[in-house]
Design an enzyme around this catalytic site. Sequence first.
Site, PDB file in Angstrom:
ATOM      1  N   SER A   3      43.380   7.967   2.085  1.00 49.82           N
ATOM      2  CA  SER A   3      42.309   8.647   1.367  1.00 49.82           C
ATOM      3  C   SER A   3      42.898   9.755   0.489  1.00 49.82           C
ATOM      4  CB  SER A   3      41.260   9.151   2.361  1.00 49.82           C
ATOM      5  OG  SER A   3      40.080   9.526   1.697  1.00 49.82           O
ATOM      6  N   MET A   4      42.553  11.019   0.730  1.00 46.50           N
ATOM      7  CA  MET A   4      43.129  12.083  -0.087  1.00 46.50           C
ATOM      8  C   MET A   4      44.652  12.083   0.028  1.00 46.50           C
ATOM      9  SD  MET A   4      42.859  16.236   0.053  1.00 46.50           S
ATOM     10  CE  MET A   4      44.139  16.371   1.286  1.00 46.50           C
TER      11      MET A   4
END
Length: 175
Positions: free
Chosen positions: A96-97
């Site tokens: 994700s991030m």
Amino acid sequence: MSIHETEAELWIRRFHPAPEKPIRLVCLPHAGGTASSFFRYSQVLAATADVLTIQYPGRQDRRHEPPLTTVSALADRIHRVLAPYHDRPLFLFGHSMGGVLGFEVARRMEREGRPPSGLIVSGRRAPDIYAADNVHTTAAPTTTTPTAASSSTRPTSRTCSSAWTGSAGRRRCTW
């Protein structure tokens, strides 16, 4: 101990040290995530790779430090901390991030002529595939159709088209 070693100790966790292994894997957690979310990966992969996990400021044992508030600031710091660990093939894995950070760190490594051996991203689309990034701020669109048994409505299922488009044969779904 040098300033760089002290900074590296803040950022890097080595749950199952394997410095003699021929490759190094750097794991970058999701937003709000911690290095310990990769503990099991480190355990399983220790026979194959030296696994380093990144601990962001403001998280877990660094919770009293102010967090860095931009991807650029995080990527710059992670890039600097990883410099001495690029003595063998180095792979970046981000979720994700963490995938966005991995991409940005890889760009910095590439600019200095030392690209990573690979970038592995999960939970995030490829950077060359554009989509409005409002998934966390708006409800998913649905269409409704009346049911046969009542006058109420229910969501209609949608499926991905079978068309293959985009670079490298990636499947792009359109609704």
